[in-house]
Design a protein around this motif. Structure first.
Motif, PDB file in Angstrom:
ATOM      1  N   HIS A 163       0.852  -1.200   0.000  1.00 19.38           N
ATOM      2  CA  HIS A 163       0.000   0.000   0.000  1.00 19.38           C
ATOM      3  C   HIS A 163       0.888   1.250   0.000  1.00 19.38           C
ATOM      4  O   HIS A 163       2.080   1.178   0.321  1.00 19.38           O
ATOM      5  CB  HIS A 163      -0.968   0.016   1.201  1.00 19.38           C
ATOM      6  CG  HIS A 163      -0.307  -0.207   2.539  1.00 19.38           C
ATOM      7  ND1 HIS A 163      -1.006  -0.319   3.710  1.00 19.38           N
ATOM      8  CD2 HIS A 163       1.004  -0.325   2.890  1.00 19.38           C
ATOM      9  CE1 HIS A 163      -0.174  -0.505   4.715  1.00 19.38           C
ATOM     10  NE2 HIS A 163       1.045  -0.505   4.253  1.00 19.38           N
ATOM     11  N   SER A 174       0.645   3.546   2.021  1.00 20.12           N
ATOM     12  CA  SER A 174       0.821   4.028   3.399  1.00 20.12           C
ATOM     13  C   SER A 174       2.297   4.030   3.792  1.00 20.12           C
ATOM     14  O   SER A 174       2.696   4.733   4.722  1.00 20.12           O
ATOM     15  CB  SER A 174       0.034   3.156   4.377  1.00 20.12           C
ATOM     16  OG  SER A 174      -1.325   3.155   4.038  1.00 20.12           O
ATOM     17  N   ARG A 207       0.059  -6.846  -4.700  1.00 18.00           N
ATOM     18  CA  ARG A 207      -0.442  -7.891  -3.799  1.00 18.00           C
ATOM     19  C   ARG A 207      -0.515  -9.212  -4.545  1.00 18.00           C
ATOM     20  O   ARG A 207      -0.865  -9.249  -5.727  1.00 18.00           O
ATOM     21  CB  ARG A 207      -1.818  -7.527  -3.242  1.00 18.00           C
ATOM     22  CG  ARG A 207      -1.716  -6.288  -2.349  1.00 18.00           C
ATOM     23  CD  ARG A 207      -2.947  -6.000  -1.567  1.00 18.00           C
ATOM     24  NE  ARG A 207      -2.853  -4.638  -1.023  1.00 18.00           N
ATOM     25  CZ  ARG A 207      -3.790  -4.016  -0.355  1.00 18.00           C
ATOM     26  NH1 ARG A 207      -4.934  -4.641  -0.112  1.00 18.00           N
ATOM     27  NH2 ARG A 207      -3.611  -2.797   0.092  1.00 18.00           N
ATOM     28  N   GLN A 252      -2.726   3.286  -5.905  1.00 11.22           N
ATOM     29  CA  GLN A 252      -3.415   3.944  -4.800  1.00 11.22           C
ATOM     30  C   GLN A 252      -3.015   5.414  -4.731  1.00 11.22           C
ATOM     31  O   GLN A 252      -1.997   5.822  -5.280  1.00 11.22           O
ATOM     32  CB  GLN A 252      -3.024   3.298  -3.459  1.00 11.22           C
ATOM     33  CG  GLN A 252      -3.576   1.897  -3.258  1.00 11.22           C
ATOM     34  CD  GLN A 252      -3.357   1.408  -1.827  1.00 11.22           C
ATOM     35  OE1 GLN A 252      -2.391   1.777  -1.174  1.00 11.22           O
ATOM     36  NE2 GLN A 252      -4.268   0.562  -1.353  1.00 11.22           N
ATOM     37  N   GLU A 275      -2.636   7.931  -1.461  1.00  2.00           N
ATOM     38  CA  GLU A 275      -2.724   8.047  -0.008  1.00  2.00           C
ATOM     39  C   GLU A 275      -2.723   9.521   0.337  1.00  2.00           C
ATOM     40  O   GLU A 275      -2.020  10.306  -0.285  1.00  2.00           O
ATOM     41  CB  GLU A 275      -1.480   7.382   0.589  1.00  2.00           C
ATOM     42  CG  GLU A 275      -1.455   7.375   2.085  1.00  2.00           C
ATOM     43  CD  GLU A 275      -1.933   6.027   2.614  1.00  2.00           C
ATOM     44  OE1 GLU A 275      -2.310   5.149   1.807  1.00  2.00           O
ATOM     45  OE2 GLU A 275      -1.919   5.871   3.838  1.00  2.00           O
ATOM     46  N   PHE A 328      -5.924   8.800   4.605  1.00  2.00           N
ATOM     47  CA  PHE A 328      -6.905   8.060   3.806  1.00  2.00           C
ATOM     48  C   PHE A 328      -6.167   7.421   2.639  1.00  2.00           C
ATOM     49  O   PHE A 328      -5.074   7.864   2.262  1.00  2.00           O
ATOM     50  CB  PHE A 328      -8.028   8.974   3.301  1.00  2.00           C
ATOM     51  CG  PHE A 328      -7.545  10.152   2.505  1.00  2.00           C
ATOM     52  CD1 PHE A 328      -7.338  10.049   1.137  1.00  2.00           C
ATOM     53  CD2 PHE A 328      -7.290  11.372   3.121  1.00  2.00           C
ATOM     54  CE1 PHE A 328      -6.880  11.137   0.407  1.00  2.00           C
ATOM     55  CE2 PHE A 328      -6.827  12.467   2.385  1.00  2.00           C
ATOM     56  CZ  PHE A 328      -6.620  12.349   1.032  1.00  2.00           C
ATOM     57  N   GLY A 329      -6.740   6.363   2.108  1.00  2.68           N
ATOM     58  CA  GLY A 329      -6.116   5.711   0.962  1.00  2.68           C
ATOM     59  C   GLY A 329      -7.193   5.215   0.023  1.00  2.68           C
ATOM     60  O   GLY A 329      -8.165   4.591   0.460  1.00  2.68           O
TER      61      GLY A 329
HETATM   62  N1  PHE Z   1      -3.621   1.393   3.375  1.00  4.28           N
HETATM   63  C1  PHE Z   1      -5.014   1.017   3.406  1.00  4.28           C
HETATM   64  C2  PHE Z   1      -5.227  -0.094   2.369  1.00  4.28           C
HETATM   65  O1  PHE Z   1      -4.392  -0.279   1.505  1.00  4.28           O
HETATM   66  C3  PHE Z   1      -5.929   2.190   3.092  1.00  4.28           C
HETATM   67  C4  PHE Z   1      -5.868   3.245   4.167  1.00  4.28           C
HETATM   68  C5  PHE Z   1      -4.968   4.294   4.088  1.00  4.28           C
HETATM   69  C6  PHE Z   1      -6.739   3.199   5.239  1.00  4.28           C
HETATM   70  C7  PHE Z   1      -4.916   5.272   5.066  1.00  4.28           C
HETATM   71  C8  PHE Z   1      -6.696   4.156   6.211  1.00  4.28           C
HETATM   72  C9  PHE Z   1      -5.810   5.190   6.123  1.00  4.28           C
HETATM   73  O2  PHE Z   1      -6.191  -0.808   2.398  1.00  4.28           O
END
Ligand code: PHE
Length: 330
Positions: free
Chosen positions: A158, A160, A184, A198, A200, A296-297
């Motif tokens: 991700h 993140s 993944r 994604q 983020e 958020f993502g």
């Molecule tokens: N990283 C999470 C995912 O890939 C998404 C997410 C990002 C959720 C930031 C909350 C905050 O599913």
């Protein structure tokens, strides 16, 4: 015509064969012209136009490679530089890139800056620092590709991980949007792929609240999907946020009347979000009593699917120009 268009001579002899077949004294063009007298008078005009077009195509195609016939004769090869060039149609932007650009530009207008990070990531940035220690069950949510049996290196699961890198290096406050590719280990199908994209978002400052998160995301969806779009938050779980939520938007495809995208519920999920977990802030020597933040993502494929109704993830990476050209006017 198909044969002509498909013909590419490998050498001068090939080209000569072509000339004899289509343009020679006993060639197809001459033969067709000879048939004209058998065409009924009322159809002759139309047949003449068709034959002319065909002859021009055959000649133009020959001209295109004519320089091959002169190979070796330097003076003849120069060609006529006053002739118009062959059309070179401009390519089109990939739909995922268009949507990513749009997402980024909406957040840039809110004062977010763009940050990126490596796709090969270490365990610390992808998992451990984000409150997903070894053996944490949340790691199972993301089927991970490990790099060459080295358990410390992964293809990031991700974006993140960029959050972690930003909190590690940037002075506060931070407000960043991080687009990028993630991986993944999933079987490829219409609904899952081994890589996707994604975006983020991360905002950490004094007094950042859940209300800020909601308003920011609400602004985003109305910019992206139009002013009538509604949002709905459902409680959820992510190790790196507390509280956590998933956000749905009212289905913009059917307007709530029921379609396959929203499975007749009127709502489509578009992202995960929440308040940055205090433990995560502590991992980066940030005092959660002083600072708070939201993150958020979202999946870019998902947003693109809603915007353009692309319902098979595989289309994005097959490079089929019939698919890609559909976005040329967007
Ligand atoms: N990283 C999470 C995912 O890939 C998404 C997410 C990002 C959720 C930031 C909350 C905050 O599913």
């Amino acid at each position: 015509e198909q044969e002509i268009n498909a013909f590419t001579p490998a050498n001068a002899a090939d080209l000569e064969q072509y000339r004899i077949r289509f343009l020679g004294a006993k060639g197809i063009v001459k033969a067709l012209a000879g048939e004209m007298k058998n065409v009924p008078a009322e159809e002759r005009k139309e047949a003449g136009i068709m034959l002319n077009a065909f002859r021009q195509l055959a000649e133009a195609h020959y001209e295109r490679y004519a320089h091959m016939g002169n190979a070796g004769k330097e003076s003849d090869r120069k060609g006529d530089i006053s002739l118009p060039g062959y059309p070179m149609p401009a390519g089109t932007r990939h739909p995922l890139r268009m949507v990513e650009n749009e997402i980024v530009s909406i957040f840039e207008k809110l004062g977010f800056s763009v940050a990126t990070g490596p796709e090969i990531e270490d365990d610390w940035h992808n998992f451990t620092s984000l409150n997903m220690p070894e053996h944490h069950t949340a790691r199972d949510m993301q089927d991970t590709f490990y790099v060459q049996q080295n358990p410390d290196l992964v293809l990031r699961t991700h974006t993140s991980s960029v959050q972690a890198r930003i909190l590690e290096t940037q002075p506060l406050p931070v407000r960043v949007i991080c687009p990028g590719r993630v991986y993944r280990n999933e079987t490829i199908s219409a609904r899952a792929h081994c890589f996707f994209h994604q975006c983020e978002g991360l905002y950490v400052d004094k007094n950042v609240s859940f209300a800020d998160l909601k308003q920011t995301l609400y602004h985003f969806v109305t910019e992206m999907f139009g002013p009538d779009t509604k949002v709905r938050f459902r409680p959820s779980y992510f190790p790196f946020t507390e509280p956590s939520a998933e956000m749905d938007i009212s289905c913009t495809v059917c307007g709530g009347n029921g379609c396959n995208l929203c499975k007749h519920s009127g709502w489509v999920e578009i992202l995960g979000c929440g308040m940055v977990h205090p433990e995560l802030l502590r991992n980066f020597d940030i005092d959660p009593e002083v600072y708070s933040g939201f993150a958020f993502g979202m999946g870019v494929e998902r947003i693109t699917q809603i915007k353009f109704q692309v319902n098979d993830l595989r289309l994005y990476s097959q490079n089929d120009v019939r698919f890609l050209r559909q976005f040329s006017s967007v």
